[in-house]
Enzyme design. Structure first.
Site, PDB file in Angstrom:
ATOM      1  N   GLU A 117       0.833  -1.340  -0.070  1.00 55.24           N
ATOM      2  CA  GLU A 117       0.019  -0.031  -0.180  1.00 55.24           C
ATOM      3  C   GLU A 117       0.915   1.271   0.053  1.00 55.24           C
ATOM      4  O   GLU A 117       1.894   1.317   0.409  1.00 55.24           O
ATOM      5  CB  GLU A 117      -0.916   0.228   1.164  1.00 55.24           C
ATOM      6  CG  GLU A 117      -2.052  -1.112   1.157  1.00 55.24           C
ATOM      7  CD  GLU A 117      -3.150  -0.933   1.988  1.00 55.24           C
ATOM      8  OE1 GLU A 117      -4.268  -1.428   1.907  1.00 55.24           O
ATOM      9  OE2 GLU A 117      -2.787  -0.553   3.151  1.00 55.24           O
ATOM     10  N   CYS A 130       3.859   8.545   1.207  1.00 52.14           N
ATOM     11  CA  CYS A 130       4.345   7.401   2.019  1.00 52.14           C
ATOM     12  C   CYS A 130       4.350   6.227   1.251  1.00 52.14           C
ATOM     13  O   CYS A 130       3.465   5.616   0.847  1.00 52.14           O
ATOM     14  CB  CYS A 130       3.583   7.359   3.169  1.00 52.14           C
ATOM     15  SG  CYS A 130       3.960   5.982   4.456  1.00 52.14           S
ATOM     16  N   CYS A 137       6.137  -7.402   6.563  1.00 41.48           N
ATOM     17  CA  CYS A 137       7.096  -6.711   7.491  1.00 41.48           C
ATOM     18  C   CYS A 137       7.665  -7.841   8.364  1.00 41.48           C
ATOM     19  O   CYS A 137       6.998  -8.847   8.998  1.00 41.48           O
ATOM     20  CB  CYS A 137       6.767  -5.678   8.313  1.00 41.48           C
ATOM     21  SG  CYS A 137       8.008  -4.604   9.341  1.00 41.48           S
ATOM     22  N   CYS A 141       5.876  -5.337  15.177  1.00 41.40           N
ATOM     23  CA  CYS A 141       5.793  -4.147  16.196  1.00 41.40           C
ATOM     24  C   CYS A 141       4.229  -4.502  16.611  1.00 41.40           C
ATOM     25  O   CYS A 141       3.267  -4.270  15.682  1.00 41.40           O
ATOM     26  CB  CYS A 141       6.166  -2.957  15.776  1.00 41.40           C
ATOM     27  SG  CYS A 141       7.640  -2.535  15.523  1.00 41.40           S
ATOM     28  N   CYS A 144       1.385  -2.094  15.217  1.00 43.13           N
ATOM     29  CA  CYS A 144       1.427  -1.736  13.881  1.00 43.13           C
ATOM     30  C   CYS A 144       0.334  -2.803  13.250  1.00 43.13           C
ATOM     31  O   CYS A 144       0.795  -3.814  13.338  1.00 43.13           O
ATOM     32  CB  CYS A 144       2.610  -1.617  13.447  1.00 43.13           C
ATOM     33  SG  CYS A 144       2.789  -1.412  11.557  1.00 43.13           S
ATOM     34  N   CYS A 370      -1.076   6.341   9.979  1.00 41.99           N
ATOM     35  CA  CYS A 370       0.030   5.774  10.450  1.00 41.99           C
ATOM     36  C   CYS A 370      -0.193   4.245  11.114  1.00 41.99           C
ATOM     37  O   CYS A 370      -1.044   4.490  11.914  1.00 41.99           O
ATOM     38  CB  CYS A 370       0.783   6.705  11.310  1.00 41.99           C
ATOM     39  SG  CYS A 370       2.441   6.141  11.562  1.00 41.99           S
TER      40      CYS A 370
END
Length: 409
Positions: A117, A130, A137, A141, A144, A370
């Site tokens: 994305e 962004c 990933c 985290c 996230c 975010c």
């Protein structure tokens, strides 16, 4: 063997074996030196190669052209040679969503059918894109949404540059030939804060940013690009010396105990080790500060004590602190800190001499804020436990909210 078979056999034996056509090289993402070597290998005389790189570069990255036949300052036979050996291909835009606040989110398909994305955030004085560096990933985290997806692979330099180019396509930002020069930039800033850890894909990110920063193409200055890392300490200095962009650190906690859970890479490179690397960051100055990103989680990292600890940790580092109200996603184990608590936290940081802007959440209605990005958008309604079960893993631990955590006033 029958006479008929005998008559056919020789023809069968002598049929030439079909050789697959050599795959064409995608120009997008090649650095100047890589493009020059590829042009020479394709038959460009070495004495002409540097000039040809400049010509092709401007067509692709300044004008946004995708058709070799339209590169009018090249001889017709040379255009044919380019078309034979090269292509100009971007990732595919699968969906485009427009938020009520003007934010645009693109679901982009790359080679292998994988998806990432990309988010464009328009503001009064800038437009920030962004972009992602990996499919998924590896860091997990816990605050996230991207961390709920396993790492699939690194993106190539071409797939990273392609995100910038496809956004410029959608915004109509490529200049028109013959039109008066217009310095207005809809994409004035690029942040490597999308999916993935950029410093775990260093070489591709570096090469992509070389292309994006080149003055004869997309031409974004190095101070218009910010790379965000969770703290891959061995690669931090290289970011300054080999890319030269601004640096942001996904920090989010003031003790190793809390950061070990929020940002698990902290177990490998703890807060003290990370801060030592940041203090030694080449070129660090008040004009090129390190940004510390700090997501505000209710009862987890938002106390008055956390704020004062953060001030103490930042001693000796030219820095600013971006406070990020937590953007919730389906199954998230945290809640956003209250407005009073966030502002009180910001005041402590500001009074200590550090800029402490509070980020305004953008694109929440389309899951573009975010920490909300996730390529497998159809899985967005699942909980972390369901996603972990599908992957055959235990769900990550939750960080307990402190009991009786008071609001800061």
């Amino acid at each position: 063997m029958t006479d008929a078979a005998s008559a056919l056999a020789p023809d069968v034996r002598v049929l030439p074996r079909q050789r697959p056509e050599a795959a064409r090289i995608n120009i997008v993402g090649l650095t100047r030196s890589q493009l020059q070597a590829a042009l020479i290998a394709a038959g460009t005389p070495e004495k002409q190669a540097r000039m040809r790189v400049g010509q092709v570069w401007q067509w692709v990255y300044h004008w946004g052209l995708r058709d070799f036949a339209a590169m009018s300052n090249l001889a017709k036979d040379y255009r044919a040679l380019l078309a034979q050996h090269f292509e100009i291909v971007l990732p595919e835009v699968v969906t485009r969503q427009l938020s009520d606040d003007g934010t645009r989110k693109y679901l982009v398909r790359v080679a292998g059918g994988h998806e990432v994305e990309v988010v464009y955030i328009p503001e009064e004085d800038r437009g920030t894109l962004c972009i992602s560096s990996q499919v998924g990933c590896t860091l997990s985290c816990t605050f996230c949404h991207t961390g709920t997806q396993m790492l699939v692979r690194n993106l190539t330099a071409g797939e990273i540059v392609g995100q910038v180019m496809l956004a410029r396509d959608d915004l109509g930002e490529w200049p028109e030939r013959g039109a008066p020069k217009d310095e207005t930039r809809l994409i004035s800033n690029v942040v490597l804060m999308g999916m993935g850890e950029p410093l775990y894909n260093f070489e591709n990110v570096r090469d992509a940013m070389k292309v994006v920063m080149d003055n004869e193409g997309i031409a974004l200055g190095r101070r218009r690009i910010t790379l965000s890392t969770s703290g891959v300490v061995p690669e931090i200095a290289r970011t300054a010396t080999e890319i030269g962009c601004l640096l942001a650190v996904s920090f989010h906690a003031t003790t190793d105990e809390v950061r070990d859970t929020l940002v698990p890479i902290n177990r490998k490179w703890n807060i003290a080790t990370l801060l030592d690397a940041l203090r030694a960051y080449p070129g660090l100055s008040n004009s090129e500060r390190i940004t510390f990103e700090y997501v505000m989680l209710e009862g987890v990292n938002d106390s008055k004590e956390d704020a004062y600890r953060l001030v103490a940790l930042l001693q000796g580092i030219p820095a600013k602190v971006n406070l990020i109200p937590f953007n919730e996603w389906p199954g998230a184990p945290f809640k956003r800190s209250s407005g009073n608590r966030i502002h009180a936290f910001a005041d402590i940081i500001h009074n200590a001499g550090y800029a402490s802007p509070i980020r305004t959440p953008r694109g929440e209605d389309i899951m573009a804020a975010c920490g909300q990005l996730k390529s497998a958008t159809e899985r967005g309604r699942r909980s972390r436990a369901e996603i972990a079960a599908e992957a055959g893993q235990e769900p990550p631990p939750r960080v307990a909210r402190r009991p009786d955590a008071p609001d800061l006033h």
